[in-house]
Scaffold this active site. Sequence first.
Site, mmCIF file in Angstrom:
data_model
loop_
_atom_site.group_PDB
_atom_site.id
_atom_site.type_symbol
_atom_site.label_atom_id
_atom_site.label_comp_id
_atom_site.label_asym_id
_atom_site.label_seq_id
_atom_site.Cartn_x
_atom_site.Cartn_y
_atom_site.Cartn_z
ATOM 1 N N ARG A 154 -32.774 38.940 27.262
ATOM 2 C CA ARG A 154 -33.535 39.791 28.200
ATOM 3 C C ARG A 154 -32.730 39.987 29.498
ATOM 4 O O ARG A 154 -32.663 41.067 30.044
ATOM 5 C CB ARG A 154 -34.882 39.144 28.590
ATOM 6 C CG ARG A 154 -35.788 38.670 27.472
ATOM 7 C CD ARG A 154 -36.661 39.791 26.981
ATOM 8 N NE ARG A 154 -35.963 40.651 26.044
ATOM 9 C CZ ARG A 154 -35.690 40.340 24.772
ATOM 10 N NH1 ARG A 154 -36.041 39.199 24.256
ATOM 11 N NH2 ARG A 154 -35.047 41.204 24.001
ATOM 12 N N HIS A 208 -45.461 36.986 37.117
ATOM 13 C CA HIS A 208 -45.036 36.236 35.926
ATOM 14 C C HIS A 208 -43.606 35.721 36.032
ATOM 15 O O HIS A 208 -42.978 35.438 35.018
ATOM 16 C CB HIS A 208 -45.203 37.115 34.677
ATOM 17 C CG HIS A 208 -46.638 37.394 34.348
ATOM 18 N ND1 HIS A 208 -47.048 38.389 33.497
ATOM 19 C CD2 HIS A 208 -47.776 36.783 34.777
ATOM 20 C CE1 HIS A 208 -48.377 38.389 33.413
ATOM 21 N NE2 HIS A 208 -48.841 37.430 34.186
ATOM 22 N N SER A 240 -51.018 47.128 29.492
ATOM 23 C CA SER A 240 -52.102 47.194 28.505
ATOM 24 C C SER A 240 -53.363 46.503 29.019
ATOM 25 O O SER A 240 -54.395 46.539 28.355
ATOM 26 C CB SER A 240 -51.646 46.538 27.196
ATOM 27 O OG SER A 240 -51.312 45.181 27.437
ATOM 28 N N GLN A 285 -46.246 42.509 36.858
ATOM 29 C CA GLN A 285 -46.205 41.491 35.806
ATOM 30 C C GLN A 285 -44.792 41.408 35.238
ATOM 31 O O GLN A 285 -44.504 40.562 34.405
ATOM 32 C CB GLN A 285 -47.182 41.868 34.684
ATOM 33 C CG GLN A 285 -48.628 41.910 35.142
ATOM 34 C CD GLN A 285 -49.512 42.593 34.111
ATOM 35 O OE1 GLN A 285 -49.983 41.967 33.173
ATOM 36 N NE2 GLN A 285 -49.730 43.882 34.260
ATOM 37 N N ASN A 286 -43.936 42.317 35.687
ATOM 38 C CA ASN A 286 -42.595 42.389 35.106
ATOM 39 C C ASN A 286 -41.679 41.323 35.690
ATOM 40 O O ASN A 286 -41.764 40.989 36.877
ATOM 41 C CB ASN A 286 -41.994 43.782 35.336
ATOM 42 C CG ASN A 286 -42.799 44.849 34.634
ATOM 43 O OD1 ASN A 286 -43.612 44.534 33.770
ATOM 44 N ND2 ASN A 286 -42.589 46.103 34.998
ATOM 45 N N VAL A 287 -40.773 40.863 34.849
ATOM 46 C CA VAL A 287 -39.827 39.847 35.300
ATOM 47 C C VAL A 287 -38.478 40.483 35.633
ATOM 48 O O VAL A 287 -37.524 39.790 35.953
ATOM 49 C CB VAL A 287 -39.699 38.712 34.251
ATOM 50 C CG1 VAL A 287 -41.025 37.971 34.114
ATOM 51 C CG2 VAL A 287 -39.238 39.229 32.890
ATOM 52 N N ASP A 288 -38.416 41.819 35.540
ATOM 53 C CA ASP A 288 -37.183 42.505 35.934
ATOM 54 C C ASP A 288 -37.188 42.734 37.452
ATOM 55 O O ASP A 288 -38.178 42.480 38.129
ATOM 56 C CB ASP A 288 -37.007 43.821 35.144
ATOM 57 C CG ASP A 288 -38.091 44.861 35.452
ATOM 58 O OD1 ASP A 288 -38.323 45.142 36.654
ATOM 59 O OD2 ASP A 288 -38.699 45.394 34.497
ATOM 60 N N GLY A 310 -48.455 51.347 33.454
ATOM 61 C CA GLY A 310 -47.689 50.750 32.364
ATOM 62 C C GLY A 310 -48.102 49.349 31.969
ATOM 63 O O GLY A 310 -47.248 48.531 31.644
ATOM 64 N N TYR A 326 -34.490 34.555 26.444
ATOM 65 C CA TYR A 326 -34.440 35.028 27.833
ATOM 66 C C TYR A 326 -33.022 35.400 28.265
ATOM 67 O O TYR A 326 -32.847 36.297 29.105
ATOM 68 C CB TYR A 326 -35.090 34.006 28.784
ATOM 69 C CG TYR A 326 -36.596 33.990 28.588
ATOM 70 C CD1 TYR A 326 -37.390 35.017 29.091
ATOM 71 C CD2 TYR A 326 -37.214 33.000 27.835
ATOM 72 C CE1 TYR A 326 -38.756 35.043 28.861
ATOM 73 C CE2 TYR A 326 -38.580 33.009 27.599
ATOM 74 C CZ TYR A 326 -39.339 34.039 28.114
ATOM 75 O OH TYR A 326 -40.699 34.079 27.879
#
Length: 225
Positions: free
Chosen positions: A56, A104, A170, A86-89, A168, A53
Amino acid sequence: MKHIVVLSGAGVSAESGLKTFRDADGLWEGHNVMDVATPEGFAKNPELVLTFYNERRKQLLNAKPNSAHYDLAALEKQYKVTIITQNVDDLHERAGSTNVLHLHGELLKARSVDNHEILPWDTDIKLGDLCAKGHQIRPHIVWFGEAVPMIDPAIDVCKTADILIIVGTSMQVYPAAGLKDYVPDGTPIFYIDPNPAKIYDKHINTIKEKASTGMKTVIKALSSQ
Ligand code: OAD
């Protein structure tokens, strides 16, 4: 104002240079998910998880939002917009989106292993970094097998959607992938993804493009509605 709800995944940040998880060369290609994204993995080898992490986080600090993030933010001029990501950015926020719900967790936040006080965090997390009560700090990421505390607020948001944009993702990870089932019957759904999952819904308009060009297509479609 109509309410646009957006469900975004790693693909929206791909054109910012951040890897997705499940594409060829994605993050899960080089890593065993159970090692780096579960509480058990953290208990077994915390250094490996923290390093994963920390990497990341460093990449994120060097990345910039792309036109898809900016186009989503610009929708706020004409619509009420809620982004469920869902992105952690933090690229949606940096592009100007003001209403972002992170399902998330977030890379730029941390918490201790023992309590849920969330701390802003933009540097490496190291073994020995402790909270005020003396417990190890860990990334503020929802790992596999952990509860998803933001799912109930996200469900409530979906129930009030007039339009849903999925971009974006799945659609493989639950409960996030199930959120589309909470929009009211008949809600138009746009799904932007160059390699989309098969979703059976007669109101879905699948746009087989990257997020940047796919967003332009959606904006055109919205203006003619
Ligand atoms: P995935 O890696 O599963 O899916 C990424 C999706 O983005 C795929 O469907 C790609 O086809 C698509 N994609 C690739 N490039 C794109 C581009 N330029 N524009 C648009 N789409 C593109 O990522 P997620 O669905 O976000 O959770 O994964 C969900 C969760 O699984 C993540 O939040 C993460 C992961 O495990 C945790 O770590 C808790």
